[in-house]
Design a protein around this motif. Sequence first.
Motif, mmCIF file in Angstrom:
data_model
loop_
_atom_site.group_PDB
_atom_site.id
_atom_site.type_symbol
_atom_site.label_atom_id
_atom_site.label_comp_id
_atom_site.label_asym_id
_atom_site.label_seq_id
_atom_site.Cartn_x
_atom_site.Cartn_y
_atom_site.Cartn_z
ATOM 1 N N ILE A 1 65.524 20.511 0.076
ATOM 2 C CA ILE A 1 65.021 21.704 -1.021
ATOM 3 C C ILE A 1 66.378 22.002 -1.891
ATOM 4 O O ILE A 1 67.217 22.521 -1.535
ATOM 5 N N ALA A 2 65.842 22.425 -3.233
ATOM 6 C CA ALA A 2 66.886 22.049 -3.825
ATOM 7 C C ALA A 2 67.024 23.672 -4.375
ATOM 8 O O ALA A 2 66.554 24.375 -4.440
ATOM 9 N N VAL A 3 68.313 23.982 -4.583
ATOM 10 C CA VAL A 3 68.669 25.488 -4.535
ATOM 11 C C VAL A 3 69.556 25.568 -6.257
ATOM 12 O O VAL A 3 70.506 24.180 -6.642
ATOM 13 N N ARG A 4 69.426 26.599 -6.791
ATOM 14 C CA ARG A 4 70.066 26.315 -8.117
ATOM 15 C C ARG A 4 71.903 26.031 -7.885
ATOM 16 O O ARG A 4 72.410 25.597 -8.913
ATOM 17 N N ASP A 5 72.302 26.941 -6.974
ATOM 18 C CA ASP A 5 74.174 26.460 -6.976
ATOM 19 C C ASP A 5 74.446 26.281 -5.536
ATOM 20 O O ASP A 5 73.661 26.947 -5.064
ATOM 21 N N PHE A 6 75.471 25.668 -5.498
ATOM 22 C CA PHE A 6 76.406 25.153 -4.002
ATOM 23 C C PHE A 6 76.759 26.908 -3.333
ATOM 24 O O PHE A 6 76.472 26.301 -2.506
ATOM 25 N N ARG A 7 76.920 27.755 -3.995
ATOM 26 C CA ARG A 7 77.555 28.437 -3.637
ATOM 27 C C ARG A 7 76.099 29.228 -2.648
ATOM 28 O O ARG A 7 76.180 29.629 -1.379
ATOM 29 N N ILE A 8 75.104 29.343 -3.712
ATOM 30 C CA ILE A 8 74.137 29.861 -2.584
ATOM 31 C C ILE A 8 74.032 29.251 -1.150
ATOM 32 O O ILE A 8 73.014 29.151 0.329
ATOM 33 N N ALA A 9 73.322 27.857 -1.746
ATOM 34 C CA ALA A 9 73.042 26.110 -0.305
ATOM 35 C C ALA A 9 73.730 26.958 1.105
ATOM 36 O O ALA A 9 73.549 26.934 1.602
ATOM 37 N N LYS A 10 75.613 27.657 0.413
ATOM 38 C CA LYS A 10 76.549 27.354 1.477
ATOM 39 C C LYS A 10 76.023 28.531 2.614
ATOM 40 O O LYS A 10 76.575 28.218 2.835
ATOM 41 N N TYR A 11 75.559 29.516 1.192
ATOM 42 C CA TYR A 11 75.413 30.901 2.311
ATOM 43 C C TYR A 11 74.770 30.985 3.405
ATOM 44 O O TYR A 11 74.346 31.369 4.397
ATOM 45 N N LEU A 12 72.994 29.799 2.517
ATOM 46 C CA LEU A 12 72.064 29.555 3.662
ATOM 47 C C LEU A 12 72.433 28.837 4.602
ATOM 48 O O LEU A 12 71.215 29.079 5.904
ATOM 49 N N GLU B 1 75.817 17.192 -7.812
ATOM 50 C CA GLU B 1 76.421 15.740 -8.452
ATOM 51 C C GLU B 1 75.366 15.374 -9.784
ATOM 52 O O GLU B 1 73.909 15.375 -9.890
ATOM 53 N N ALA B 2 76.429 15.431 -10.781
ATOM 54 C CA ALA B 2 76.351 14.863 -11.849
ATOM 55 C C ALA B 2 74.434 15.395 -12.517
ATOM 56 O O ALA B 2 73.950 15.115 -12.694
ATOM 57 N N PRO C 1 70.925 19.996 -8.911
ATOM 58 C CA PRO C 1 71.101 21.214 -8.189
ATOM 59 C C PRO C 1 71.415 20.550 -7.006
ATOM 60 O O PRO C 1 71.201 19.974 -6.537
ATOM 61 N N ALA C 2 72.175 21.264 -6.148
ATOM 62 C CA ALA C 2 72.559 21.187 -4.589
ATOM 63 C C ALA C 2 71.386 21.794 -4.016
ATOM 64 O O ALA C 2 70.382 21.758 -4.127
ATOM 65 N N ILE C 3 71.422 21.352 -2.778
ATOM 66 C CA ILE C 3 70.390 20.644 -2.112
ATOM 67 C C ILE C 3 70.533 21.139 -0.692
ATOM 68 O O ILE C 3 72.059 21.103 0.016
#
Length: 569
Positions: A502-513, A533-534, A537-539
């Motif tokens: 799932i693509a998430v707009r930033d790593f902070r939200i992905a890490k929280y989830l 990366e590059a 979006p965060a995954i």
Amino acid sequence: MGEAAEGAEGEAAEGADAVRIHMVPPCRLIVRATAGARVIGKQGASIKAIRAHAGAHAVRVLQDELPEALKRRQECIVMISCGEESTLRQAVSMVLDRVFDRSGLPDAADRDRERPHVLDVIVPERAGGGIVGQGGERIRAIIEELGCEVQVSREPLAGIAGHKRVKLLARDRNPIEAALWRLQSTLKELVGTEVLTPEHFELREALLSEEDQLRLKARNDAEAAGRGEVPLRVLLGQGEAATVVGKLGANVARLRDLALVSIDDAESPPFDPAERICSAAQATLAQRLRALRLVLGDLATRNAAIAREEDSAQDRESERTPEGLRQVQVRLLFPGDRWDELAPQLETERQSFPEVTLDIQEPQVVFGQPALLRSIGLSGPEEAVALCGWRLHKALEPWELPEPPPRSERTEEEERPKGKGKGAAELERRPEVQNSQGKGPAGPRIENAMAGRTESVFPPARPREAMPPTTADTFPRAADAYRDVLYRADGGSALGAQPMLIAVRDFRIAKYLASEAGIASKAGVKLLARPSEAGAPAILEIHGPVEAAATACYFVQLQLWLEGALGKE
């Protein structure tokens, strides 16, 4: 971790290919340690008497076998399981005789004083929708017909996988017992329709994640050095304590789902004899923050009620302010001997929360000695006040989560469902947005409702054609859509060979989830967050069977919606 409990019997039908299990669901109660001791009795006399009527293994009191999270809160589990419903009823009645016995109170006036009756029942998480009923009809029926308040906890049972509490409150015992049998009847119905299986009644310790294990070790090391957990203490004025307790103790009962909570007389001096101290302890700081949010919400509601009585136009305008933005004023108490750790954080808080006014009490001297507690007054919007209090405690507990959990989208009415308004079944399906103790895969079995059963609490998912008929407890349609997509993507297999990305707009939200939202434990999956990366979006990676991954996708969707609704950056 414990012996298998009785409570089910198998019967083979002639010509059948398999054995059909006819199960009388066990009754599992969470009681205070003192009530558990009364069930056991002096030298085991009480529990022996119950077993003489109901069977040699009909009743067990689990204490040493329980996870640390329950033992810290001075709670134990009473397991009552019998093969016959009539015998189960008799055994439960005898247990409740001991649980509600007040004859041992030393003060006769205290024994005669009216006290609300409270009982916590353990139910499988999967039974939540069936217990609430369509549109909350079953809970509403219990409240209206029996006069018993019902609270279905949104929280997983601390330290135990796949279970939650249902709290029953009433002035007398009879409505409590009648409501208990309504719950048991619902569980029996769900067993009959195969929504629940014997495995759902197994009590297994929930294993901590690696991060939680590191935090627990840091906490234990700090406690050994005398710098451990600081109870969250709120100083309550006259009248405020009654609001926090609530009718029949309903409000404080919510707090006790989160932590070990007590409301005690304030020692005076330096406090006023009419003041009380609400203390929340033996829980993660995230859980204590949630307790503080509930207390502030109750106080804000009280202020609004007072404003209505005074009929002030300005106060009527403030009454329409959304939750989280209502103005509150509260005093938090901190240990005086740790003030040197707290003082540097105070100026930081003033800069971080300019909308919050901090009133720092000068050191008090009592009988020639420094007072044990010092207070900090906080006034401002309730959510800003709650977060400011969280950061002050975080300065004393550096091992806790680096960021506070977001505020839940639930309203106060949804926190205490009355079976009216928005469908309680829908609320029951919403995801948790706070971290919970005991997340992660199921650990060693504590108790088993079926003799000889040792299967995992997370068995492999079955293909769709093998799933039971749709019930109030199955996925919402959005989750069904996810399941269809995943099922096709996996080549028709239900095992989930490939991870879902799932693509998430930033790593902070992905890490929280992945680490805090409780999605992994609720859905039975493993979540991993990969940084962007590059410019990509965060995954968020979801590893698990198709059924579990579909549930996780649904929870992720709701959590991302909540982030947007709250205006998170």
